[in-house]
Design an enzyme around this catalytic site. Structure first.
Site, mmCIF file in Angstrom:
data_model
loop_
_atom_site.group_PDB
_atom_site.id
_atom_site.type_symbol
_atom_site.label_atom_id
_atom_site.label_comp_id
_atom_site.label_asym_id
_atom_site.label_seq_id
_atom_site.Cartn_x
_atom_site.Cartn_y
_atom_site.Cartn_z
ATOM 1 N N ILE A 101 -7.661 32.790 4.781
ATOM 2 C CA ILE A 101 -7.830 31.571 5.601
ATOM 3 C C ILE A 101 -6.272 31.200 5.630
ATOM 4 C CG2 ILE A 101 -8.529 29.249 5.137
ATOM 5 C CD1 ILE A 101 -10.565 30.489 3.240
ATOM 6 N N SER A 105 -0.001 39.036 -3.795
ATOM 7 C CA SER A 105 -0.682 39.815 -4.871
ATOM 8 C C SER A 105 -2.014 40.225 -4.290
ATOM 9 C CB SER A 105 -1.077 38.809 -6.073
ATOM 10 O OG SER A 105 -1.951 37.788 -5.617
ATOM 11 N N SER A 154 -14.025 24.540 -2.772
ATOM 12 C CA SER A 154 -15.117 25.299 -2.153
ATOM 13 C C SER A 154 -16.503 24.672 -2.485
ATOM 14 C CB SER A 154 -15.147 26.579 -3.248
ATOM 15 O OG SER A 154 -16.282 27.352 -3.053
ATOM 16 N N TYR A 178 -13.944 31.210 -11.981
ATOM 17 C CA TYR A 178 -13.447 30.879 -10.275
ATOM 18 C C TYR A 178 -13.773 29.380 -9.882
ATOM 19 C CZ TYR A 178 -13.605 30.653 -5.366
ATOM 20 O OH TYR A 178 -13.253 30.374 -4.275
ATOM 21 N N LYS A 232 -12.022 25.468 -9.135
ATOM 22 C CA LYS A 232 -11.976 24.686 -8.045
ATOM 23 C C LYS A 232 -12.284 23.152 -8.438
ATOM 24 C CE LYS A 232 -10.827 27.701 -4.867
ATOM 25 N NZ LYS A 232 -9.738 27.493 -4.305
ATOM 26 N N ASN A 246 -17.965 40.065 -0.607
ATOM 27 C CA ASN A 246 -18.712 39.214 0.421
ATOM 28 C C ASN A 246 -19.095 39.846 1.410
ATOM 29 O OD1 ASN A 246 -15.633 37.582 -0.314
ATOM 30 N ND2 ASN A 246 -17.770 36.327 -0.637
HETATM 31 C C1 WQD Z 1 -23.388 35.443 0.633
HETATM 32 C C2 WQD Z 1 -24.846 35.934 0.700
HETATM 33 C C3 WQD Z 1 -25.362 37.275 -1.242
HETATM 34 C C4 WQD Z 1 -22.971 40.659 -0.200
HETATM 35 C C5 WQD Z 1 -18.925 33.148 -2.517
HETATM 36 C C6 WQD Z 1 -18.333 32.641 -3.302
HETATM 37 C C7 WQD Z 1 -17.545 31.151 -2.756
HETATM 38 C C8 WQD Z 1 -16.656 31.340 -1.842
HETATM 39 C C9 WQD Z 1 -17.140 32.390 -0.784
HETATM 40 C C10 WQD Z 1 -14.780 32.699 -2.179
HETATM 41 C C11 WQD Z 1 -25.612 35.759 -0.679
HETATM 42 C C12 WQD Z 1 -25.691 37.977 -0.125
HETATM 43 C C13 WQD Z 1 -23.543 39.332 -0.407
HETATM 44 C C14 WQD Z 1 -23.471 41.895 -0.215
HETATM 45 C C15 WQD Z 1 -25.679 40.411 0.176
HETATM 46 N N1 WQD Z 1 -15.360 31.632 -2.464
HETATM 47 N N2 WQD Z 1 -24.868 39.394 -0.030
HETATM 48 N N3 WQD Z 1 -24.790 41.769 0.107
HETATM 49 O O1 WQD Z 1 -21.495 34.145 -2.776
HETATM 50 O O2 WQD Z 1 -22.168 32.607 -1.009
HETATM 51 O O3 WQD Z 1 -20.140 32.683 -1.978
HETATM 52 O O4 WQD Z 1 -17.774 33.385 -1.298
HETATM 53 O O5 WQD Z 1 -13.541 32.766 -2.274
HETATM 54 O O6 WQD Z 1 -17.114 30.619 -3.952
HETATM 55 O O7 WQD Z 1 -19.153 32.205 -4.613
HETATM 56 O O8 WQD Z 1 -20.560 34.685 -0.743
HETATM 57 O O9 WQD Z 1 -20.638 36.325 1.065
HETATM 58 O O10 WQD Z 1 -20.649 36.743 -1.536
HETATM 59 O O11 WQD Z 1 -22.592 35.993 -0.347
HETATM 60 O O12 WQD Z 1 -26.937 40.412 0.069
HETATM 61 O O13 WQD Z 1 -23.149 43.007 -0.232
HETATM 62 O O14 WQD Z 1 -24.758 37.319 0.909
HETATM 63 O O15 WQD Z 1 -26.206 37.604 -2.103
HETATM 64 O O16 WQD Z 1 -26.753 35.460 -0.621
HETATM 65 P P1 WQD Z 1 -21.112 33.470 -1.742
HETATM 66 P P2 WQD Z 1 -20.996 36.118 -0.356
#
Ligand code: WQD
Length: 347
Positions: free
Chosen positions: A14, A36, A127, A152, A156, A206
């Protein structure tokens, strides 16, 4: 003279996009990063996009007070945008000390140094994770925060409170600190030039990097975590926000601070689209824009996931004069272009 903005963590995902947009808006930018969780290619990409070879770069750790202090001695910083933090939710559960130490100490150092050098504007990258599993949807800035699901997420919430308290205390002191916390929903995508984007280390946590890496053949199969949620298609709902749109919200927030438009010394804004998209919908949209048939399977829910979270971005729309502009399809296309660029580069 142009205002000077320090972007801590400015070589990361970002931070690099924000640096590009700040420069485009005419600000002087100083980048600090301890590298890092990224490599120098992000910063090289920023230089290419902006055509600026002269962006000051400090390879420092914000946990080191003396290094931050030296930077503030060498530059008159008008605002700090603080990204420098660890961000892997799962890792934070197994290594809480590492997360609390890094994310809190680096921010405290920034605040203390800013105060020591006469005060400045501080923008904190928060977040939507602070809302937890909200009973009310979409969430506004007034929706109560819920106990974080991970160390984490806790960092925040804690950093938001630290900023609020520092703003309050310094408002009657000589060195004033004003603060804005931006609560990001799910940032995705890459710069339209495909010169900067997300660079996950190892297996991505993610969704979008996992999708693009599966499509390019780096991962065998995408696991969709849960298709038994009480949503229309059974998968989770999220507010996916384009990283360039997100970056522009920072420029608007900084302009608000410099323009003396803040209504309070500490303000919070949701940065999202206001449009919920399900995980399954995102997968099908990706298939459409990329033309690639994605290998995926449904697996049990992932621990710690909330069923649905999306923003009410009205406050940011009205007060920052900012709005998310890109469609999910455009953003997914940019993520795919970035993945293909990486594959080409690493050939
Ligand atoms: C999104 C959706 C998963 C991977 C996280 C952090 C948040 C922020 C952003 C980061 C969910 C689904 C994911 C996969 C899947 N911070 N998924 N298969 O969990 O909403 O947010 O990232 O720096 O604080 O919690 O994002 O992209 O991990 O997941 O089905 O392989 O996709 O279950 O519903 P999330 P995400």
């Amino acid at each position: 003279m142009a205002k000077k903005v320090l972007v801590s963590g400015g070589a990361g995902y970002i931070g690099s996009h924000v640096t590009v947009e700040l420069i485009a808006a005419g600000y002087d930018v100083v980048v600090a990063d301890n590298m890092s969780n990224c490599d120098i290619s992000g910063f090289e990409g920023v230089k290419k996009i902006t055509g600026r070879e002269d962006i000051p770069f400090y390879e420092i750790d914000c946990c080191d007070f003396a290094s931050v202090d030296k930077l503030f001695t060498e530059h008159k910083i008008d605002a700090v945008i603080h990204f420098a933090a660890f961000k892997a939710v799962g890792e934070s559960v197994s290594e809480p000390i590492k997360y609390y130490y890094n994310n809190l100490v680096s921010f405290l150092n920034i605040l203390e140094v800013a105060k020591k050098h006469g005060g400045c504007n501080v923008l904190f990258s928060s977040s939507a994770t602070v809302y937890g599993e909200s009973k009310v949807l979409p969430v506004t800035e007034q929706t109560p925060r819920m106990p974080a699901m991970s160390p984490y997420g806790n960092t925040k919430t804690m950093c938001e409170d630290i900023l609020r308290d520092v703003v309050y205390a310094t408002s009657t002191q000589d060195a004033v600190i004003k603060g804005i916390a931006l609560r990001y929903f799910n940032p995705i995508g890459a710069h339209p030039s495909a010169l900067i984007g997300e660079l996950p280390r190892g297996v991505p946590n993610n969704l979008v990097p996992y999708i693009t890496q599966t499509a390019i053949g780096k991962r065998e199969c995408l696991s969709i975590f849960g298709n038994d949620y009480p949503t229309e298609d059974g998968t989770c709902l999220r507010d996916f926000i384009d990283v360039t749109d997100l970056a522009k919200a920072h420029v608007a927030a900084v302009a608000r601070m410099f323009g003396g438009k803040m209504k309070k010394g500490y303000e919070i804004f949701n940065v999202g689209t206001g449009r919920p998209v399900s995980v399954y919908e995102l997968v099908t949209k990706f298939e459409k824009v990329s033309g690639v048939k994605l290998n995926y399977k449904f697996v049990p829910r992932r621990e710690g996931d909330v069923m649905a979270l999306w923003a009410d971005p009205t406050f940011a729309n009205e007060e920052l004069g900012w709005k998310a502009e890109r469609t999910v399809e455009e953003t997914l296309a940019s993520a795919w272009a970035w993945e293909k660029y990486l594959a080409e580069k690493n050939k």
